[in-house]
Design a protein around this motif. Structure first.
Motif, PDB file in Angstrom:
ATOM      1  N   LYS A 285      44.771  49.335  37.617  1.00 18.21           N
ATOM      2  CA  LYS A 285      43.414  49.682  37.849  1.00 18.21           C
ATOM      3  C   LYS A 285      42.585  48.571  37.368  1.00 18.21           C
ATOM      4  O   LYS A 285      41.634  48.383  38.246  1.00 18.21           O
ATOM      5  CB  LYS A 285      43.116  50.911  36.988  1.00 18.21           C
ATOM      6  CG  LYS A 285      41.724  51.675  37.452  1.00 18.21           C
ATOM      7  CD  LYS A 285      41.281  52.916  36.544  1.00 18.21           C
ATOM      8  CE  LYS A 285      40.075  53.461  36.880  1.00 18.21           C
ATOM      9  NZ  LYS A 285      39.765  54.802  36.032  1.00 18.21           N
ATOM     10  N   ALA A 286      42.707  47.867  36.767  1.00 14.00           N
ATOM     11  CA  ALA A 286      42.051  46.700  36.269  1.00 14.00           C
ATOM     12  C   ALA A 286      42.173  45.190  37.257  1.00 14.00           C
ATOM     13  O   ALA A 286      41.587  44.431  37.128  1.00 14.00           O
ATOM     14  CB  ALA A 286      42.287  46.128  34.787  1.00 14.00           C
ATOM     15  N   GLY A 287      43.189  45.493  37.929  1.00 15.01           N
ATOM     16  CA  GLY A 287      43.737  44.264  38.806  1.00 15.01           C
ATOM     17  C   GLY A 287      44.256  43.261  37.962  1.00 15.01           C
ATOM     18  O   GLY A 287      43.878  41.965  38.101  1.00 15.01           O
ATOM     19  N   ALA A 288      44.737  43.370  36.792  1.00 15.00           N
ATOM     20  CA  ALA A 288      45.162  42.348  35.767  1.00 15.00           C
ATOM     21  C   ALA A 288      46.461  42.128  35.498  1.00 15.00           C
ATOM     22  O   ALA A 288      47.036  41.621  34.483  1.00 15.00           O
ATOM     23  CB  ALA A 288      44.600  42.668  34.437  1.00 15.00           C
ATOM     24  N   GLU A 289      47.459  42.480  36.636  1.00 18.49           N
ATOM     25  CA  GLU A 289      48.787  42.215  36.678  1.00 18.49           C
ATOM     26  C   GLU A 289      48.995  40.487  36.142  1.00 18.49           C
ATOM     27  O   GLU A 289      48.425  39.810  36.977  1.00 18.49           O
ATOM     28  CB  GLU A 289      49.528  42.600  37.821  1.00 18.49           C
ATOM     29  CG  GLU A 289      49.471  44.034  38.077  1.00 18.49           C
ATOM     30  CD  GLU A 289      48.244  44.777  39.042  1.00 18.49           C
ATOM     31  OE1 GLU A 289      47.436  43.844  38.956  1.00 18.49           O
ATOM     32  OE2 GLU A 289      48.479  45.715  39.422  1.00 18.49           O
ATOM     33  N   GLY A 290      50.150  40.351  35.440  1.00 19.56           N
ATOM     34  CA  GLY A 290      50.438  39.091  35.080  1.00 19.56           C
ATOM     35  C   GLY A 290      49.540  38.399  34.093  1.00 19.56           C
ATOM     36  O   GLY A 290      49.113  37.118  34.094  1.00 19.56           O
ATOM     37  N   LEU A 291      48.665  39.347  33.459  1.00 22.36           N
ATOM     38  CA  LEU A 291      47.748  38.787  32.436  1.00 22.36           C
ATOM     39  C   LEU A 291      48.295  38.184  31.243  1.00 22.36           C
ATOM     40  O   LEU A 291      49.696  38.469  30.721  1.00 22.36           O
ATOM     41  CB  LEU A 291      47.042  40.002  31.798  1.00 22.36           C
ATOM     42  CG  LEU A 291      45.890  39.689  30.769  1.00 22.36           C
ATOM     43  CD1 LEU A 291      44.738  39.018  31.387  1.00 22.36           C
ATOM     44  CD2 LEU A 291      45.573  40.975  30.239  1.00 22.36           C
TER      45      LEU A 291
END
Length: 531
Positions: free
Chosen positions: A364-370
């Protein structure tokens, strides 16, 4: 504190320490001989104890951590102090008598004959007034301990009245018997600072049964008897508090005979109980510490609450405790420990978390690979939990880099007064000490504390309102509900994942000493007795 430079070869002896603290000349001599000789002309009984960190602040009005207060308890005096034993309570110290006249007035009468070293004379009610009011006047980081203090009225040399703007329930559990309750000499502090402000590591004089004989930064602090002390004779002639950061190393030092009192790890408790070192007493105490994962909501990587919630739900707390404490520590439901007003029966997020929910929040945050950085204190259980947390977050695609910090570096990470490191702080495994009132678990997370002790930079108007109101409420049930809501607000912010209160097992050599601790195992060195 250290900044990467070694301090292990520095020794600040008694004479140099006194010079650094405004040359308490008269306190260096006793009966015509050097202070050390006067002391060692007595019995020469030595207490050797471990502390997990070195002292870095000796001004009680601006104290920073519990390990500083452990030393302050020996070199200063308070109106009342915590009573040693298994039940929480207080008893008189510098006060001959003290009473709550009404909800906002506390009258005290000092014991006569308590002397400040260095020729600064007898302790008076004017010193009490100065000691308490300077905390508010100089905007101390721990002024919250004094809550709604208005002023102290002086009636005569020994009698005064503490006047509050409104009722303050924690006064008897926190303010008076803990750090801010210590009394300093008005004359000495004004001479030292000019304005009555923070004297840091340079106390101009002492008023307790011990004085600082020597401080070896990053190694130990040595206390010796105060020859001008007129109160009950302390048990030991000399107290050596050795800095040993890691509790496992402390256990080894104890077994080698280098120290006679130390806390031990929960993971070692069963082993020591079944096979204790010779002449050793093992005690288990419930801990009030609160250990948690905190996230700086102002950091660009963590500004989206969905990212913070992803981390919250990815953390499996029982797994962390199995790794860090060998399953000996209980899961925390909030900052308030069991047995205290305001303890929650359960947290909002289940202890095991939920990886699917965590992945949904991250998506939902679009933060994959954070990628995130996690700061942690250099202690084995905490480091082990950090490594397990690293593995847990990898399951949702978050790369967690662990940064291990020594105490001198760790305890200033989020402080704006110490530079710009707070801007880079992302996540942290934090551990705070506690005293027996829920106010101490919440007051450091108000908006006013952002950049002081509130390193997650959480700020909520409703939280601040509740925190201010709860200290005026005497009804335990009503007060508990207020602290429940405050902990809900903390958890719902996404900034916090409550982990554990740990435990506080300890051991001491029964052929050398009889220990004296608070119910949570915190040492009261002043009350230790030799065998």
């Amino acid at each position: 504190m250290t900044d990467g430079k070694s301090t292990t070869d520095i020794s600040l002896g008694r004479r140099r320490f006194m010079q650094a603290g405004a040359a308490v000349g008269a306190g260096i001599m006793a009966n015509g001989m050097p202070l050390g000789q006067a002391i060692w002309a007595a019995e020469g009984k030595v207490l050797r104890a471990r502390s997990y960190a070195d002292i870095n602040k000796l001004d009680p009005g601006f104290y920073q951590n519990a390990y500083n207060v452990d030393v302050m308890n020996c070199i200063y005096s308070k109106l009342i102090k915590y009573k040693p034993g298994r039940e929480w309570g207080w008893e008189l110290q510098a006060a001959e008598e003290i009473e709550q006249v009404d909800p906002t007035h506390i009258r005290f009468r000092l014991r006569k004959g308590i002397m400040f070293t260095g020729g600064y004379g007898e302790m008076t009610a004017e010193d009490v007034k100065f000691s308490f009011e300077r905390i508010i006047e100089h905007d101390s980081p721990v002024k919250g301990d004094w809550g709604p203090l208005d002023h102290v009225e002086v009636e005569d040399d020994y009698t005064g009245v503490i006047v509050l703007k409104k009722p303050f329930v924690p006064l008897w559990n926190i303010t008076l018997p803990y750090g801010c309750g210590h009394i300093v000499s008005k004359k000495a502090v004004m001479e030292k600072t000019g304005d009555g402000g923070d004297f840091g590591m340079e106390p101009p004089c002492f008023s307790g049964p011990y004085v600082i004989d020597e401080w070896k930064p990053d190694q130990e602090v040595i206390l010796t008897r105060n020859p001008e002390w007129t109160g009950p004779k302390p048990g030991f002639d000399k107290i050596r508090v050795l800095k040993i950061e890691d509790p496992k190393t402390g256990e080894t030092a104890y077994q080698a005979g280098d120290i006679d009192f130390t806390h031990i790890t929960l993971s070692s408790m069963d082993r020591f109980k079944s096979d204790p070192p010779e002449d050793t007493v093992i005690e288990d105490h419930p801990s009030l510490y609160y250990i948690y994962l905190g996230m700086n909501q102002d950091h660009p990587k963590l500004q989206d609450i969905n990212v913070r919630r992803a981390v919250q739900w990815a953390v499996n707390v029982p797994q962390l405790l199995d790794a860090g404490y060998f399953g000996q520590a209980e899961v925390a439901t909030g900052f308030v420990a069991p047995g205290l007003t305001g303890h929650r029966e359960k947290a909002l997020i289940p202890p095991e978390g939920d990886l699917d929910k965590a992945r949904d929040y991250l998506k939902k945050a679009g933060a994959e690979g954070l990628s995130l950085n996690l700061d942690v204190l250099n202690e084995t259980p905490l480091k082990t939990m950090a490594e397990m947390m690293q593995a847990q977050l990898s399951q949702i695609g978050v790369n967690l880099e662990v940064s291990v910090q020594d105490p001198g570096s760790f305890w200033t990470i989020g402080m704006e007064s110490e530079g710009d490191r707070w801007k880079k702080m992302q996540a942290i495994i934090q551990r705070f000490s506690m005293v027996p009132d829920p106010y101490y678990a919440t007051t450091f997370f108000t908006c006013e504390q952002v950049g002081v002790w509130n390193w997650e930079r959480f700020c909520n108007e409703r939280f601040d309102e509740l925190n201010a109101e709860a200290v005026t409420v005497n009804d335990p049930e009503k007060r508990s509900k207020m602290y429940h809501e405050m902990q809900d607000l903390l958890e719902n912010s996404g900034c916090y994942r409550f982990l554990t209160h740990g435990g506080s097992p300890l051991m001491y050599r029964k052929t050398k000493l009889k220990s004296a601790t608070r119910p949570d195992g915190r040492p009261l060195f002043r009350d230790f007795e030799p065998v």
